[in-house]
Write a protein that holds these residues in place. Structure first.
Motif, PDB file in Angstrom:
ATOM      1  N   LEU A 118     -12.271  -4.357  13.295  1.00 58.11           N
ATOM      2  CA  LEU A 118     -11.280  -4.788  12.406  1.00 58.11           C
ATOM      3  C   LEU A 118     -11.646  -4.428  11.288  1.00 58.11           C
ATOM      4  CD1 LEU A 118      -9.194  -7.416  13.959  1.00 58.11           C
ATOM      5  CD2 LEU A 118      -8.978  -5.509  14.692  1.00 58.11           C
ATOM      6  N   PHE A 119     -13.070  -5.150  10.398  1.00 58.78           N
ATOM      7  CA  PHE A 119     -12.824  -4.965   9.625  1.00 58.78           C
ATOM      8  C   PHE A 119     -15.070  -4.722   9.120  1.00 58.78           C
ATOM      9  CE2 PHE A 119     -10.562  -8.291   9.467  1.00 58.78           C
ATOM     10  CZ  PHE A 119      -9.742  -8.685   8.925  1.00 58.78           C
ATOM     11  N   ILE A 166       1.244 -16.620  -0.968  1.00 63.55           N
ATOM     12  CA  ILE A 166       1.390 -15.347  -1.400  1.00 63.55           C
ATOM     13  C   ILE A 166       2.344 -14.644   0.252  1.00 63.55           C
ATOM     14  CG2 ILE A 166       0.829 -12.856  -0.778  1.00 63.55           C
ATOM     15  CD1 ILE A 166      -1.767 -14.227  -2.129  1.00 63.55           C
ATOM     16  N   ILE A 167       3.587 -14.692  -0.838  1.00 59.81           N
ATOM     17  CA  ILE A 167       4.767 -14.200   0.190  1.00 59.81           C
ATOM     18  C   ILE A 167       4.667 -12.125   0.048  1.00 59.81           C
ATOM     19  CG2 ILE A 167       7.404 -13.678   1.225  1.00 59.81           C
ATOM     20  CD1 ILE A 167       7.157 -16.751  -0.139  1.00 59.81           C
ATOM     21  N   ILE A 168       4.252 -11.396   1.665  1.00 65.08           N
ATOM     22  CA  ILE A 168       4.780 -10.318   1.036  1.00 65.08           C
ATOM     23  C   ILE A 168       5.967  -9.435   2.076  1.00 65.08           C
ATOM     24  CG2 ILE A 168       3.132  -7.865   2.170  1.00 65.08           C
ATOM     25  CD1 ILE A 168       0.530  -9.246   1.938  1.00 65.08           C
ATOM     26  N   LYS A 169       7.093  -8.579   1.555  1.00 66.16           N
ATOM     27  CA  LYS A 169       7.767  -8.160   2.222  1.00 66.16           C
ATOM     28  C   LYS A 169       7.088  -6.453   2.402  1.00 66.16           C
ATOM     29  CE  LYS A 169      10.453 -11.365  -0.534  1.00 66.16           C
ATOM     30  NZ  LYS A 169      11.461 -11.291  -1.843  1.00 66.16           N
ATOM     31  N   LYS A 170       7.269  -6.467   3.410  1.00 69.35           N
ATOM     32  CA  LYS A 170       7.466  -5.257   3.740  1.00 69.35           C
ATOM     33  C   LYS A 170       8.663  -3.715   3.219  1.00 69.35           C
ATOM     34  CE  LYS A 170       6.602  -1.600   7.715  1.00 69.35           C
ATOM     35  NZ  LYS A 170       6.725  -0.870   8.904  1.00 69.35           N
ATOM     36  N   LEU A 178       1.469  -4.653  15.667  1.00 69.31           N
ATOM     37  CA  LEU A 178       2.843  -3.851  16.192  1.00 69.31           C
ATOM     38  C   LEU A 178       3.745  -3.222  15.254  1.00 69.31           C
ATOM     39  CD1 LEU A 178       3.469  -6.337  19.749  1.00 69.31           C
ATOM     40  CD2 LEU A 178       3.003  -3.951  19.757  1.00 69.31           C
ATOM     41  N   GLU A 179       4.124  -4.260  14.371  1.00 70.73           N
ATOM     42  CA  GLU A 179       5.104  -3.410  13.066  1.00 70.73           C
ATOM     43  C   GLU A 179       4.058  -2.978  12.389  1.00 70.73           C
ATOM     44  OE1 GLU A 179       8.662  -3.865  10.778  1.00 70.73           O
ATOM     45  OE2 GLU A 179       7.751  -4.682  13.064  1.00 70.73           O
ATOM     46  N   TYR A 180       2.752  -3.438  11.946  1.00 71.90           N
ATOM     47  CA  TYR A 180       2.271  -2.408  10.517  1.00 71.90           C
ATOM     48  C   TYR A 180       1.014  -1.281  11.337  1.00 71.90           C
ATOM     49  CZ  TYR A 180       4.956  -5.456   7.215  1.00 71.90           C
ATOM     50  OH  TYR A 180       5.255  -6.541   6.951  1.00 71.90           O
ATOM     51  N   GLY A 181       0.714  -1.700  12.394  1.00 71.22           N
ATOM     52  CA  GLY A 181      -0.227  -0.351  13.070  1.00 71.22           C
ATOM     53  C   GLY A 181      -1.273  -0.732  12.419  1.00 71.22           C
ATOM     54  N   GLU A 182      -1.793   0.691  11.704  1.00 70.16           N
ATOM     55  CA  GLU A 182      -3.428   0.725  11.103  1.00 70.16           C
ATOM     56  C   GLU A 182      -3.426   0.320  10.175  1.00 70.16           C
ATOM     57  OE1 GLU A 182      -2.905   5.622   9.830  1.00 70.16           O
ATOM     58  OE2 GLU A 182      -4.583   5.187  12.030  1.00 70.16           O
ATOM     59  N   ASN A 183      -2.100   0.482   9.295  1.00 70.35           N
ATOM     60  CA  ASN A 183      -1.327  -0.444   8.034  1.00 70.35           C
ATOM     61  C   ASN A 183      -1.648  -2.063   7.669  1.00 70.35           C
ATOM     62  OD1 ASN A 183      -1.518   1.703   6.797  1.00 70.35           O
ATOM     63  ND2 ASN A 183       0.902   2.430   7.560  1.00 70.35           N
ATOM     64  N   LEU A 184      -2.288  -2.433   8.549  1.00 71.71           N
ATOM     65  CA  LEU A 184      -1.638  -4.081   8.651  1.00 71.71           C
ATOM     66  C   LEU A 184      -3.037  -4.826   7.758  1.00 71.71           C
ATOM     67  CD1 LEU A 184      -0.672  -7.372   9.091  1.00 71.71           C
ATOM     68  CD2 LEU A 184      -2.006  -6.228  10.949  1.00 71.71           C
ATOM     69  N   THR A 216      -3.014  -3.576   3.734  1.00 66.57           N
ATOM     70  CA  THR A 216      -1.502  -4.000   3.272  1.00 66.57           C
ATOM     71  C   THR A 216      -2.749  -5.429   2.930  1.00 66.57           C
ATOM     72  OG1 THR A 216       0.078  -2.763   4.658  1.00 66.57           O
ATOM     73  CG2 THR A 216       0.532  -4.832   3.654  1.00 66.57           C
ATOM     74  N   LEU A 217      -3.039  -6.524   3.967  1.00 68.49           N
ATOM     75  CA  LEU A 217      -3.684  -7.352   3.714  1.00 68.49           C
ATOM     76  C   LEU A 217      -4.269  -7.014   2.248  1.00 68.49           C
ATOM     77  CD1 LEU A 217      -3.712  -9.063   6.754  1.00 68.49           C
ATOM     78  CD2 LEU A 217      -2.255  -9.199   5.134  1.00 68.49           C
ATOM     79  N   ILE A 218      -4.837  -6.159   2.418  1.00 68.55           N
ATOM     80  CA  ILE A 218      -6.580  -5.911   1.087  1.00 68.55           C
ATOM     81  C   ILE A 218      -5.594  -5.612  -0.165  1.00 68.55           C
ATOM     82  CG2 ILE A 218      -8.440  -4.200   0.794  1.00 68.55           C
ATOM     83  CD1 ILE A 218      -9.507  -5.766   2.750  1.00 68.55           C
ATOM     84  N   GLU A 219      -4.718  -5.305  -0.045  1.00 66.99           N
ATOM     85  CA  GLU A 219      -4.177  -4.550  -1.341  1.00 66.99           C
ATOM     86  C   GLU A 219      -3.643  -5.581  -1.608  1.00 66.99           C
ATOM     87  OE1 GLU A 219       0.088  -1.717  -2.938  1.00 66.99           O
ATOM     88  OE2 GLU A 219      -0.915  -2.287  -0.567  1.00 66.99           O
TER      89      GLU A 219
END
Length: 531
Positions: free
Chosen positions: A219-220, A527-531, A505-511, A514-517
């Motif tokens: 993962l990391f 923090i609240i993240i909205k897709k 399942l929702e974000y795939g390899e972008n998960l 996205t968190l790193i960003e």
């Protein structure tokens, strides 16, 4: 992808201890060394650089290279292992139990916070290197806390015989767990990747420690994460002097107990109480407390015992048998790592705040303590629903009945607030009190009783009207309840319940990118993240 932040205190999910720590209230300042501001890392670097022994660095690198011998080490992690040989390299550390398939979602947030802080520090202090470290809690023995994860509201659990340090548990029986996971996770590209991760981690590795290292590396690894297992003979050898002091002088108990007492006197809940000896003994299938009594040392629930000289001899011959508990594990970490900062959740920071005097007593620098990022992830569809229902982010964190009542009052076509009637009634009774003062005390008491009765009657009427409007607006209430239940499963924070696989399942390899960003470890807010 937009994101938003709200203060931790406004969520009502964090203790007063943690909120006051973030606010740097004066009563808590004696319990930590330096607050986690970017400027304070300058002095932390100087202190650690001066005190961390070069020999410890050499042993650390050799042990890590040995631990990585059987898994594919990424180029970024190889570079960080090489950097660790240098006196200008420091670590940023988080730790976590070996939860099955990472357990709750916040496992990811801990590690992302650690990776991002290392990047921020490199930008601020470019002449130094900073390595993100994940400390695997391989010596933990609370199997019931780690043997499951939640998926789509269901508990997927690994059932096996308990006993000993969990890192040594073999992975037999996890093929049955995989079959359940396989049937639940569904189909598609992202589901297939999750199946691969689970299968390769748990069915192609012999121990839980090996499986967890593989999974975290998958993962990391590309971000240079270094994964360390403290259950290591050579690393434990560096810790011998501190274990000896603990056995002979009970240093942690005498240092921590006054801090615990002080925290209690300030009205804070104490997370962990120290024992007289804060060590466990490891052997095949056991991890039990070491107890001293009348000059003899015993292993709880066993027939193992030593005299004082025998246990010190045994410590020097087999240091890997001695395992620090929650009070001493932080010290072990800081002795073997060139560490600047520990990143943890509220519960972890609560017990770290008990330890400053202990570190001072044994002359080890106390690290900066940073609350990990906490996150609420909303899908696009969920964000649209919230917008239609006109729910603010802060309202989402209300208890469900409070949220419903607030929204019903807001959208109702009649006024459900009886405060004007209460005020009018109280004004009327003031005239009665003036009259009562001219008579006797019994009449005044009668007036008071009548006022209380009538105010209570207004409360009952207001509640009945609110209940009636809730029935009238039941469709709105149901939609409101449904969206909050999605985002706060079991009326708890999303991050404390669901497994990362649901988000994958929702974000795939972008998960993870996205968190790193979006995760800023120094932002100090939820923090609240909205897709």
């Amino acid at each position: 992808m937009p994101s938003d932040c709200i203060p931790f205190r406004d969520t009502n999910y964090f203790s007063s201890l943690i909120c006051n720590y973030l606010d740097q209230t004066s009563d808590l300042q004696p319990f930590y060394h330096r607050f986690p501001s970017i400027e304070n890392f300058k002095d932390q670097i100087k202190e650690k650089q001066y005190t961390f022994p070069p020999k410890h660095r050499e042993v650390l690198v050799k042990s890590l290279q040995h631990q990585y011998r059987n898994i594919g080490c990424t180029q970024a992690t190889k570079e960080n292992l090489k950097y660790l040989e240098e006196q200008t390299t420091f670590t940023i550390t988080t730790g976590h139990q070996l939860n099955l398939f990472t357990g709750p979602l916040y496992f990811l947030y801990k590690i992302v916070s650690t990776i991002n802080l290392a990047k921020i520090l490199k930008e601020k202090y470019p002449t130094f290197n900073f390595v993100p470290v994940y400390w695997m809690a391989t010596e933990d023995h609370d199997f019931d806390e780690i043997n499951y994860f939640h998926l789509f509201g269901k508990k997927i659990q690994w059932n096996r015989k308990d006993g000993g340090a969990v890192g040594n548990f073999n992975t037999r029986g996890l093929d049955e767990v995989f079959d359940i996971f396989f049937s639940e996770i569904g189909i598609g590209k992202n589901a297939e990747e999750l199946k691969r991760l689970f299968h390769e981690a748990y069915l192609q590795h012999h121990s839980l420690a090996e499986a967890t290292r593989y999974l975290a590396n998958q993962l990391f690894g590309e971000y240079g994460l270094v994964i360390i297992d403290g259950d290591d003979r050579e690393l434990k050898r560096l810790f011998i002097p501190y274990v000896e002091k603990e056995l002979l002088n009970q240093v942690s108990y005498t240092s921590v107990l006054p801090k615990v007492t002080k925290l209690e006197s300030l009205g804070y809940k104490v997370q962990v109480n120290p024992r007289e000896i804060n060590l466990f003994y490891l052997d095949e299938g056991i991890r039990e407390r070491i107890i001293a009594q009348d000059g003899t040392y015993f292993v709880n629930e066993t027939n193992i015992s030593w005299s004082k000289s025998e246990i010190i001899k045994h410590l020097n011959e087999e240091p890997e048998r001695f395992s620090p508990n929650v009070m001493m594990r932080p010290l072990y970490q800081e002795v073997i790592l060139p560490n600047l900062c520990y990143i943890g959740g509220g519960g972890e920071l609560a017990y770290w705040l008990e330890l400053k005097d202990y570190f001072q007593k044994v002359e080890v620098p106390f690290p900066i303590l940073l609350l990990r990022n906490s996150v609420l992830i909303q899908t696009q569809k969920q964000a649209e629903k919230l917008n239609k229902l006109n729910i603010a982010n802060t309202e989402l964190f209300l208890k469900q009945h409070e949220l419903i009542n607030r929204k019903v009052r807001r959208i109702s076509d009649i006024d459900i607030n009886f405060d004007p009637q209460r005020k009018h009634l109280q004004e009327q009774f003031q005239t009665m009190y003036t009259l009562a003062e001219q008579t006797d005390i019994t009449f005044k008491n009668a007036v008071k009783a009548q006022e209380v009765k009538q105010l209570k009657g207004l409360d009952i009427l207001e509640k009945r009207l609110l209940k009636a409007q809730r029935r009238k607006l039941s469709d709105h209430v149901q939609r409101l309840t449904a969206i909050q239940n999605e985002l706060f499963p079991n009326q708890s924070l999303q991050e404390r319940i669901i497994n990362f696989s649901e988000m994958y399942l929702e974000y795939g390899e972008n998960l993870i990118p996205t968190l790193i960003e979006h995760l800023d470890p120094l932002v100090g807010e939820f923090i609240i993240i909205k897709k």
